[in-house]
Structure formats: C-alpha cells, structure tokens
Motif scaffolding. Structure first.
Motif, PDB file in Angstrom:
ATOM      1  N   UNK A 223      86.680 -20.765 103.927  1.00 61.22           N
ATOM      2  CA  UNK A 223      87.193 -19.979 102.930  1.00 61.22           C
ATOM      3  C   UNK A 223      88.074 -20.775 102.337  1.00 61.22           C
ATOM      4  N   UNK A 224      87.473 -21.586 101.105  1.00 62.76           N
ATOM      5  CA  UNK A 224      88.154 -22.719 100.444  1.00 62.76           C
ATOM      6  C   UNK A 224      88.332 -22.234  99.179  1.00 62.76           C
ATOM      7  N   UNK A 225      89.260 -22.801  98.374  1.00 65.29           N
ATOM      8  CA  UNK A 225      89.542 -22.894  97.036  1.00 65.29           C
ATOM      9  C   UNK A 225      89.462 -24.560  96.923  1.00 65.29           C
ATOM     10  N   UNK A 226      88.250 -24.638  96.027  1.00 70.23           N
ATOM     11  CA  UNK A 226      87.893 -25.861  95.590  1.00 70.23           C
ATOM     12  C   UNK A 226      89.000 -26.744  94.681  1.00 70.23           C
ATOM     13  N   UNK A 227      89.458 -27.818  95.162  1.00 66.41           N
ATOM     14  CA  UNK A 227      90.821 -28.190  94.496  1.00 66.41           C
ATOM     15  C   UNK A 227      90.135 -29.032  93.137  1.00 66.41           C
ATOM     16  N   UNK A 228      89.052 -29.465  93.143  1.00 72.20           N
ATOM     17  CA  UNK A 228      88.478 -29.956  92.313  1.00 72.20           C
ATOM     18  C   UNK A 228      87.131 -29.567  91.658  1.00 72.20           C
ATOM     19  N   UNK A 229      86.483 -29.795  90.542  1.00 73.65           N
ATOM     20  CA  UNK A 229      85.110 -29.568  90.106  1.00 73.65           C
ATOM     21  C   UNK A 229      84.513 -30.456  91.377  1.00 73.65           C
ATOM     22  N   UNK A 230      83.051 -30.207  91.168  1.00 71.11           N
ATOM     23  CA  UNK A 230      82.133 -30.705  92.083  1.00 71.11           C
ATOM     24  C   UNK A 230      81.093 -31.780  91.368  1.00 71.11           C
ATOM     25  N   UNK A 231      80.240 -32.433  92.212  1.00 75.90           N
ATOM     26  CA  UNK A 231      79.234 -33.153  91.681  1.00 75.90           C
ATOM     27  C   UNK A 231      78.403 -33.462  92.585  1.00 75.90           C
ATOM     28  N   UNK A 232      76.914 -33.761  92.198  1.00 78.52           N
ATOM     29  CA  UNK A 232      75.819 -33.920  93.017  1.00 78.52           C
ATOM     30  C   UNK A 232      75.885 -35.396  93.290  1.00 78.52           C
ATOM     31  N   UNK A 233      75.914 -35.633  94.779  1.00 83.08           N
ATOM     32  CA  UNK A 233      75.796 -36.780  95.481  1.00 83.08           C
ATOM     33  C   UNK A 233      74.549 -37.132  96.163  1.00 83.08           C
ATOM     34  N   UNK A 234      73.433 -36.221  96.249  1.00 81.05           N
ATOM     35  CA  UNK A 234      72.354 -36.645  97.119  1.00 81.05           C
ATOM     36  C   UNK A 234      71.337 -35.723  96.529  1.00 81.05           C
ATOM     37  N   UNK A 235      70.083 -36.138  96.217  1.00 83.08           N
ATOM     38  CA  UNK A 235      68.938 -35.303  95.784  1.00 83.08           C
ATOM     39  C   UNK A 235      67.706 -35.829  96.284  1.00 83.08           C
ATOM     40  N   UNK A 236      67.049 -34.896  96.651  1.00 83.94           N
ATOM     41  CA  UNK A 236      65.684 -35.139  97.220  1.00 83.94           C
ATOM     42  C   UNK A 236      64.537 -34.046  96.400  1.00 83.94           C
ATOM     43  N   UNK A 237      63.723 -34.496  95.653  1.00 79.20           N
ATOM     44  CA  UNK A 237      62.722 -33.703  94.987  1.00 79.20           C
ATOM     45  C   UNK A 237      61.636 -33.854  95.704  1.00 79.20           C
ATOM     46  N   UNK A 238      61.271 -32.955  96.523  1.00 73.56           N
ATOM     47  CA  UNK A 238      60.146 -33.348  97.669  1.00 73.56           C
ATOM     48  C   UNK A 238      58.774 -33.025  97.069  1.00 73.56           C
ATOM     49  N   UNK A 239      58.651 -32.621  95.973  1.00 76.15           N
ATOM     50  CA  UNK A 239      57.207 -32.470  95.558  1.00 76.15           C
ATOM     51  C   UNK A 239      57.227 -33.177  94.305  1.00 76.15           C
ATOM     52  N   UNK A 240      58.137 -34.065  93.891  1.00 81.23           N
ATOM     53  CA  UNK A 240      57.805 -34.991  92.874  1.00 81.23           C
ATOM     54  C   UNK A 240      58.279 -36.416  93.247  1.00 81.23           C
ATOM     55  N   UNK A 241      59.047 -36.616  94.142  1.00 88.12           N
ATOM     56  CA  UNK A 241      59.555 -37.913  94.655  1.00 88.12           C
ATOM     57  C   UNK A 241      58.171 -38.735  95.409  1.00 88.12           C
ATOM     58  N   UNK A 242      57.906 -39.662  95.122  1.00 92.46           N
ATOM     59  CA  UNK A 242      56.699 -40.631  96.073  1.00 92.46           C
ATOM     60  C   UNK A 242      57.525 -40.916  97.319  1.00 92.46           C
TER      61      UNK A 242
END
Length: 366
Positions: A223-242
C-alpha cells in the motif's frame, strides 16, 4: 526520466491491494517451493486468465512445453485440454514431481484422452531433452522482479535446444519498473518485520544457498504512494530477443522525479508482463495478482527530499556465477538544488555473501 516513463500514465498510489501488506524474503529464485506455494499461483485468477487467454489461440494442434510446471501441471494439462497435440511438463522439485504424478493419475481417470497427451519430466529444463522440439513454450518462471528467477537463461537455452524456429514463448515480454518509496508507507504504516512464516523462509533460503546474505525483500499487497516517477530498468522481449541477447548483461540509467517533500529509503521494483504480442499488459501495481513488489533498501538509510529533486539510478543486471540467476546493482545519487549527492550502491545478489548492506537488512537479519 526515461521516455517510456514520461509517456506512461503512472499511478500515484498502489490500488491493487488484495490484503494487508506482508514483508517476506523473495523466494521464487530458490529451490524452496512447496506444493502450497504452487497452489497460490494456480489460484491467482488474473494470473491464470492472462496465460490461458494466450494458450487458447496457440495450443490447438501444437506441441507445448511447460517449464516449471509445478505439481498441478497447470499449463501442460490446460494446453492438452485446449487441443494441444502433446504437452511436456518439466519440473525439478521432488515434492512437486510427486504431486504431478498424482495429478496425471487423476487426469487419466477423469479424461484419459487428455492425459495421454501430457508427459511429465523430472529434470532441470536446462538438462532435459525432447524427442522433437516444441511449437509453444509456457515459462512462468517470472519473478516479482522480472528476471530474478532466471527466465532469460532458461528461454535462451530452450530456444537453442528445445523449441522449433519461430516457436512462441508465453509470456511475450516481461520488464521491471522502479520507483523510490518510503518503506514504512509501503508496509501500511508499520515497522518492517518478518513474521514467523517469513523467518522460516529466510532460513530455508540460507540452507539452500549455504550461508546467510542480504535476501531480497518482497512485499505482497503493497500500500504505497510512489514518491517518484518510475522507469524501466530490465526488459526481456522473449519472442524477439535472440538467445545471445537474452543472456546479455543489461545496463540502464533512469532519472526519477520526486513528486513531493518527504522521506525515501528504498527503491521498489515491480513486474509488468505481456502474455501475447498485441495483448494487454499486466502491471503488478495496478492489477491484483500473487506477484508482489521488491524492495531494495538504501545503504545509507532514509533521505529527505523535496518536490522537483531527481533521483538518478544506474541499474546493472549481471548473470551470477551459476549461469542462470541474475545479480542486480543500483548506483543511486540525488540531484537537489543543482548539487549531486551520491547515496551509495545497492547490491541485490542471488547468493552473494554480502550481509548488512542497509540499516533495514541489519535490523531484519539481526
């Protein structure tokens, strides 16, 4: 702030509560699962619906591979029920394998035609061999922090050895988002503590790894109020990445804008998952599922901030020495009134020997 974060309409508060917040170690990365753990996953109606919707269009006539099937053989069984020509369930945990055999026996009595198309293999997915490659792979080895359970290495291996060229992976894409929070707020206004069940899981993880260390901290129903905006720090495109890209180390820098004056003492990461290309995204901070959020406490403790400050985070993902599970490192700094102040490095290793790296870990593991 990254472009995706800037364009994204973010929740100011976490709305997807399914109960009171509970602090536990993150244990999906370790061989400490019980049959009860698997039943929690299979009873998660939203989680099941997202994967089942994908399988409904992919399974008919296909050869399906279910990695980390659990005792209920959920996706191998469901794929056969949806018309798969055959499905293979791969599971390595002994207790789950025993339950899986019982599941197959019960299925044979109830639906013999379905049971004939389901095969259970007791092995690590990276060591199993198949008589012929599969068309579809369901890999629910997705952590509350997306890659924590080793999905990148698991899928890279499956792409190389177990799947046909062009085979479809479910889920299609997983990523981790990150924002800064105050831990006490995340926990609903109470001090951080482990209950008896959480302490038991901590000891089971230590026993599996062979020594104590700073376990990752998971919050169910934050039950959190995010103190900041957010960003993406890890991505796996499982059907696109070799395969070579899937196991590659990742380096990402995000700038998180502080929303208001207050205190922050941790980064909070959570999963965003898309089961099928073109389909909807499941966001753990918006959608009530059995996945939780993961806390990464600041090594220096609480920091006072004001609206307009920037928290800079350099996030690095490295595959650990077991070749499967990643280690994470976050270098953090605060930009306030044109001054940059380093706040240290957060280390979240899969089985490292680092211990007491934050005041919160010192208190919890005392």
């Amino acid at each position: 702030m990254d472009e995706e974060g800037a364009a994204r309409r973010e929740p100011v508060t976490v709305a997807a509560r399914t109960g009171r917040p509970v602090l536990t170690p993150s244990f999906g990365e370790y061989p400490v699962y019980t049959t009860g753990s698997y039943s929690v996953l299979s009873s998660d109606t939203l989680r099941v619906a997202v994967f089942e919707d994908a399988l409904r269009s992919l399974a008919p006539g296909a050869a399906v591979l279910d990695l980390g099937a659990g005792g209920e053989l959920l996706w191998a069984r469901r794929a056969a029920e949806l018309g798969a020509a055959r499905s293979v369930a791969v599971e390595v945990m002994p207790e789950a394998v025993r339950q899986g055999r019982a599941t197959l026996d019960a299925l044979a009595r109830r639906a013999p035609d379905v049971a004939r198309r389901v095969r259970l293999v007791s092995a690590l997915s990276t060591r199993v061999t198949l008589p012929e490659p599969a068309d579809v792979c369901v890999a629910e080895v997705v952590g509350s922090f997306a890659g924590a359970e080793g999905i990148a290495a698991v899928i890279a291996d499956a792409r190389t050895r177990l799947l046909k060229p062009g085979a479809v992976i479910v889920p299609d894409r997983v990523c981790s988002r990150l924002a800064a929070v105050e831990t006490r707020t995340v926990l609903g206004g109470v001090d951080a503590h482990f209950d008896e069940a959480a302490r038991e899981n901590v000891h089971r993880i230590f026993a599996a790894v062979g020594h104590p260390f700073d376990v990752r901290l998971r919050v169910q129903s934050p039950v959190a109020e995010l103190a900041t905006t957010s960003g993406v720090v890890e991505v796996y495109d499982l059907n696109r990445d070799t395969p070579d890209r899937l196991v590659a180390d990742q380096d990402r820098a995000v700038r998180l804008l502080v929303r208001r004056e207050g205190v922050i003492d941790a980064l909070m990461g959570w999963l965003v998952l898309r089961a099928l290309r073109g389909g909807p995204e499941l966001d753990v901070l918006r959608d009530p599922t059995s996945w939780g959020a993961v806390l990464f406490p600041f090594p220096s403790g609480p920091v006072r901030v004001k609206a307009g400050d920037i928290l800079s985070v350099r996030a690095r993902t490295r595959i650990s020495d077991n070749g499967v599970h990643p280690d994470y490192r976050f270098d953090i700094a605060l930009e306030s009134d044109s001054r940059l102040t380093g706040l240290g490095t957060i280390r979240a290793e899969h089985h490292g020997k680092h211990i007491g790296g934050s005041p919160l870990h010192q208190a919890l593991l005392a």
